[in-house]
Design a protein around this motif. Sequence first.
Motif, PDB file in Angstrom:
ATOM      1  N   ILE A 168      37.537 -48.528  -3.734  1.00 46.96           N
ATOM      2  CA  ILE A 168      38.442 -47.394  -3.527  1.00 46.96           C
ATOM      3  C   ILE A 168      37.818 -46.463  -2.496  1.00 46.96           C
ATOM      4  N   VAL A 170      38.221 -43.027  -0.235  1.00 45.29           N
ATOM      5  CA  VAL A 170      38.929 -41.777   0.027  1.00 45.29           C
ATOM      6  C   VAL A 170      38.393 -41.191   1.326  1.00 45.29           C
ATOM      7  N   VAL A 199      43.825 -42.258   0.307  1.00 43.60           N
ATOM      8  CA  VAL A 199      43.223 -43.159  -0.673  1.00 43.60           C
ATOM      9  C   VAL A 199      43.525 -44.575  -0.195  1.00 43.60           C
ATOM     10  N   ILE A 239      37.477 -36.954  -8.182  1.00 44.61           N
ATOM     11  CA  ILE A 239      38.160 -38.178  -8.582  1.00 44.61           C
ATOM     12  C   ILE A 239      38.374 -38.203 -10.088  1.00 44.61           C
ATOM     13  N   ALA A 289      42.923 -37.534  -6.485  1.00 45.54           N
ATOM     14  CA  ALA A 289      41.858 -37.349  -5.504  1.00 45.54           C
ATOM     15  C   ALA A 289      42.058 -36.066  -4.710  1.00 45.54           C
ATOM     16  N   SER A 307      47.005 -35.926  -2.357  1.00 47.82           N
ATOM     17  CA  SER A 307      45.929 -36.893  -2.158  1.00 47.82           C
ATOM     18  C   SER A 307      45.741 -37.660  -3.464  1.00 47.82           C
TER      19      SER A 307
END
Length: 523
Positions: A168, A170, A199, A239, A289, A307
Amino acid sequence: MKYLAFLAFVQAAIGAAVTKSSAKDVTLNIANANIAPDGFTRSTVVANGQYPGPPILVQKGQSLHITVNNNLTDPTMRRSTALNLDGIFFNSNNIFEEAEPFVNACPIGPGSSFVYDVDLDKNQAGSFWYHSELSVQYVDGFRGPLIIYDPEDPHRSLYDIDDVDTIIQVGDWWQQTTPPLLDSYVATGIVPVSDSGTVNGIGRFNGGPEVPWAVINVIKGKRYRFRIINESARNVFTISIDNHDMTVIAADGINTQPQTVKSAEMLAGQRYDVVVKADQPVDNYWFNAPFVGGNPTRNLNQNATLSRAIFRYAGAPQQDPTTPMTSGPADGGLIEADLRPLVPTKVSDPDVSLTFDLVITSGQAQWNINGVSYLSPDVPTLEKVIDGATEAGDFNVTENTFILPAGKTVQISFTPTEDDDAHPFHLHGMPMQVIKSMTSNETNTVNPISRDVVGVADTGTIIRFTTESTGPFMFHCHIFWHKFAGLASVQLVDPQGTRENVEVNQAWNALCPAYDALPAELQ
């Protein structure tokens, strides 16, 4: 078998043939492409046509052979480039492959190629990333994940699935290219505020199109190792996953004792590996996020609540979660100082003690460490060392070079800073022990964690590292706007030993003459 087949498919798709041999060949074609991560189309600098770039997936103990082909042509952006492997250890012999521009090497000019041959440390595994290290070029898109898998992972019993889909990423995103953003920064001293957060390469901005959210797919009952990487040039992301806990098992690629939290704050450049059990009713949940990074009133496109991604169980409808978009839980956040290493490393008393005082020049794009604002030299530090530079007087004052003995423990104490942003300081080529985290007033000389990006804020921070390898190692703020403004130093270990140990090749020797011959607009 399903995982192995899928992994083979992905690796073939990115043109990076993987075998069980000791070598991994990767090709990164760096070119301009018009893409719209948040729905706004702009010219970018990307690897293999995508943002984020293709995943580099390696087995522990392999060597990396990364061919970087510079195909940049857009005159509105930098056309040279340079690759950096964030968090990868470098030793005395291959320090020239570390490739920090004007410290370890010169950039790669347009129309040229360079092969980075990196013998990975046989003991290193974990979650890392790569990006352009030239100026603030990775803001334009040149960034992606680098994962070193460990077949004997000591945390293996804690999770069922760890594959390319559990990475993942970001990141912050700007709709302008970097030259006008830098011009604005230099004129005002105000760091540019991002338009959006992404993301896995997808985001939204105020008033923009409803770009389909990134989706993280899970199967009920399975345990997932998510490798979360903050590939920002500025923003701090927090997160969390609605209704799900996260168990932190690694920080910046180094294993920690498992610690369960509800959320984790991540500074630019930091990585956390977390285990999440898909133990909730089959449904869609928000992966949150939200981020901070400057005053959002300076960019009305920005809406940090946009986000996010969808955490989707197999069998759930293909739709957005029905719950509100929040910033995540108000409590249960990770406190860095509470983390403990899975395998404690020796904590030695410092042989060398330095104090870093970070000061901004009011109203200007200028940061100073102990009164010095770093400026890249015309000749790389390593080349100067090879040519005989040994003492502090052999380097420009603005190179902010600290000459250190080999085989010693160095302590750097950061005095508290009053800046609004916590500074994520990143040490190239080696880890550092976090003796005092910015998240606590306590010092820990018994079992501190090690990582390569540590926050510096108003509470002060203390780190230690051991000079096991010779050579120049950049130590800088990973808010790349601040790095551009001089918030950087070079930790030069044993110049004489560097000359004896480093083994540069012909391709490296050719980089600087080729770059120096370029007209300014191509550099």
